[in-house]
Design an enzyme around this catalytic site. Sequence first.
Site, PDB file in Angstrom:
ATOM      1  N   GLY A 177       0.828  -1.212   0.000  1.00  0.00           N
ATOM      2  CA  GLY A 177       0.000   0.000   0.000  1.00  0.00           C
ATOM      3  C   GLY A 177       0.852   1.248   0.000  1.00  0.00           C
ATOM      4  N   LEU A 211       1.388   3.506  -2.109  1.00  0.00           N
ATOM      5  CA  LEU A 211       0.875   4.734  -2.734  1.00  0.00           C
ATOM      6  C   LEU A 211      -0.309   5.303  -1.953  1.00  0.00           C
ATOM      7  CD1 LEU A 211       1.023   3.645  -6.495  1.00  0.00           C
ATOM      8  CD2 LEU A 211       2.645   5.084  -5.274  1.00  0.00           C
ATOM      9  N   GLY A 212      -0.645   4.672  -0.842  1.00  0.00           N
ATOM     10  CA  GLY A 212      -1.774   5.137  -0.033  1.00  0.00           C
ATOM     11  C   GLY A 212      -1.393   6.301   0.857  1.00  0.00           C
ATOM     12  N   ASP A 242       2.457  -1.658  -4.506  1.00  0.00           N
ATOM     13  CA  ASP A 242       1.060  -1.226  -4.498  1.00  0.00           C
ATOM     14  C   ASP A 242       0.342  -1.968  -5.614  1.00  0.00           C
ATOM     15  OD1 ASP A 242      -0.325   1.472  -3.019  1.00  0.00           O
ATOM     16  OD2 ASP A 242      -1.438   0.596  -4.698  1.00  0.00           O
ATOM     17  N   ILE A 243      -0.971  -1.962  -5.566  1.00  0.00           N
ATOM     18  CA  ILE A 243      -1.753  -2.672  -6.591  1.00  0.00           C
ATOM     19  C   ILE A 243      -1.723  -1.929  -7.928  1.00  0.00           C
ATOM     20  CG2 ILE A 243      -3.988  -1.605  -6.048  1.00  0.00           C
ATOM     21  CD1 ILE A 243      -5.097  -4.605  -6.313  1.00  0.00           C
ATOM     22  N   ARG A 244      -1.334  -0.662  -7.893  1.00  0.00           N
ATOM     23  CA  ARG A 244      -1.287   0.120  -9.131  1.00  0.00           C
ATOM     24  C   ARG A 244       0.066   0.795  -9.265  1.00  0.00           C
ATOM     25  NH1 ARG A 244      -2.320   5.605  -7.494  1.00  0.00           N
ATOM     26  NH2 ARG A 244      -2.716   5.547  -5.274  1.00  0.00           N
ATOM     27  N   LYS A 292     -10.337  -4.872  12.054  1.00  0.00           N
ATOM     28  CA  LYS A 292      -9.246  -4.352  12.893  1.00  0.00           C
ATOM     29  C   LYS A 292      -9.084  -5.179  14.167  1.00  0.00           C
ATOM     30  CE  LYS A 292      -7.582  -1.145  10.301  1.00  0.00           C
ATOM     31  NZ  LYS A 292      -6.297  -1.426   9.619  1.00  0.00           N
ATOM     32  N   TYR A 315     -15.094  -2.647   9.056  1.00  0.00           N
ATOM     33  CA  TYR A 315     -13.717  -2.177   9.284  1.00  0.00           C
ATOM     34  C   TYR A 315     -13.273  -2.518  10.705  1.00  0.00           C
ATOM     35  CZ  TYR A 315      -9.939   1.395   9.340  1.00  0.00           C
ATOM     36  OH  TYR A 315      -8.753   2.071   9.433  1.00  0.00           O
ATOM     37  N   ASP A 375      -0.746  -7.211  -5.608  1.00  0.00           N
ATOM     38  CA  ASP A 375      -2.088  -7.371  -5.052  1.00  0.00           C
ATOM     39  C   ASP A 375      -1.907  -8.214  -3.786  1.00  0.00           C
ATOM     40  OD1 ASP A 375      -4.573  -8.306  -4.307  1.00  0.00           O
ATOM     41  OD2 ASP A 375      -5.156  -8.971  -6.315  1.00  0.00           O
TER      42      ASP A 375
HETATM   43  C1  AKB Z   1     -11.007   5.943   8.841  1.00  0.00           C
HETATM   44  O1  AKB Z   1     -11.633   6.984   9.042  1.00  0.00           O
HETATM   45  O2  AKB Z   1     -11.502   4.919   8.385  1.00  0.00           O
HETATM   46  C2  AKB Z   1      -9.548   5.919   9.240  1.00  0.00           C
HETATM   47  C3  AKB Z   1      -9.372   5.386  10.623  1.00  0.00           C
HETATM   48  C4  AKB Z   1      -9.649   6.247  11.784  1.00  0.00           C
HETATM   49  O3  AKB Z   1      -9.010   4.260  10.784  1.00  0.00           O
HETATM   50  N1  AKB Z   1      -8.978   7.220   9.103  1.00  0.00           N
END
Ligand code: AKB
Length: 318
Positions: free
Chosen positions: A8, A10-11, A34-36, A143, A139, A50
């Site tokens: 990642g 380029l993120g 990166d993937i791109r 995590k 998400y 990838d």
């Molecule tokens: C998001 O908003 O998803 C991120 C984070 C706080 O993990 N910036």
Amino acid sequence: MKKILVTGALGQIGSELTTQLRHKYGADSVVATDIRQGENHQDGPFEILDVTDAKAMHEIAKKYQVDTIMHLAALLSATAEAKPLLAWNLNMGGLVNALEVARELKCQFFTPSSIGAFGPTTPKDNTPQETIQRPVTMYGVNKVAGELLCDYYSQKFGVDTRGVRFPGLISYVTPPGGGTTDYAVEIYYEAIKNKRYTSYIEKGTYMDMMYMPDALNAIIHLMEADASKLVHRNAFNVTAMSFAPEEIAAEIKKHIPDFEMSYNVDPIRQAIADSWPNSIDATAAQQEWGFKAEYDVAKMTEDMLVKLNEKLHALSGN
Ligand code: AKB
């Protein structure tokens, strides 16, 4: 850290972390992936990767004989909520692949967790290092599972895994994409370009934030920390400030007096923000590896506006 693989690259974090690592350890010592294909990172090795392709990741790590993996490739909270299955496959699939490579090649390992690992039943203020973690977003599920997986690889296989729970990260270099805290970056762009910003996050919604230089220092500091002093290893709470939209707007107004803020709340991102803490407690990180943030909202705003102004002027050719 002699040879580092960054996924990642380029993120939002990867762009600046790769530059900083190359500056510190030498351009050839950092393999950006990166993937791109992007325009950045041409001063050192770059590979398309990838992260869901375990074999490709292993081959690249082996080719460059890396001893450290910094796994950053992931979807952020709002995108993960819109595409939960993709988020599961990418966030968890990529992480387990990267941990497997670290195990096989005996690499030190870093991956970020987030304030998104907390949920509505977590204590909201001064959220402790160890507390209830029942997130209600994909998400957050990723995590929490990721934090546990990193602990597992450390305990079961002896992989030197390390990580922090990042708050929203603010930077003028690479914009974030698909996060809930992105408003705190967009507001600066809009303040400079149009002197107004419409916030999708409601007045009075507090979230932790950090300026990118502090985030980069935290990563490097933690990776270089004496392992014998680390009790937690993974998922250290780190933060630099906590503010609500009207407070960052007031800070910007000190520099751009006719800046105006309005609200058009996005219910999806607002629900995510409401499920996260108002502010987290970073004592464990301070005590175990000396974490310290330099930028508060005032110092960050001053720097952001100067640097972003320069960048936008350079881009427009004026
Ligand atoms: C998001 O908003 O998803 C991120 C984070 C706080 O993990 N910036």
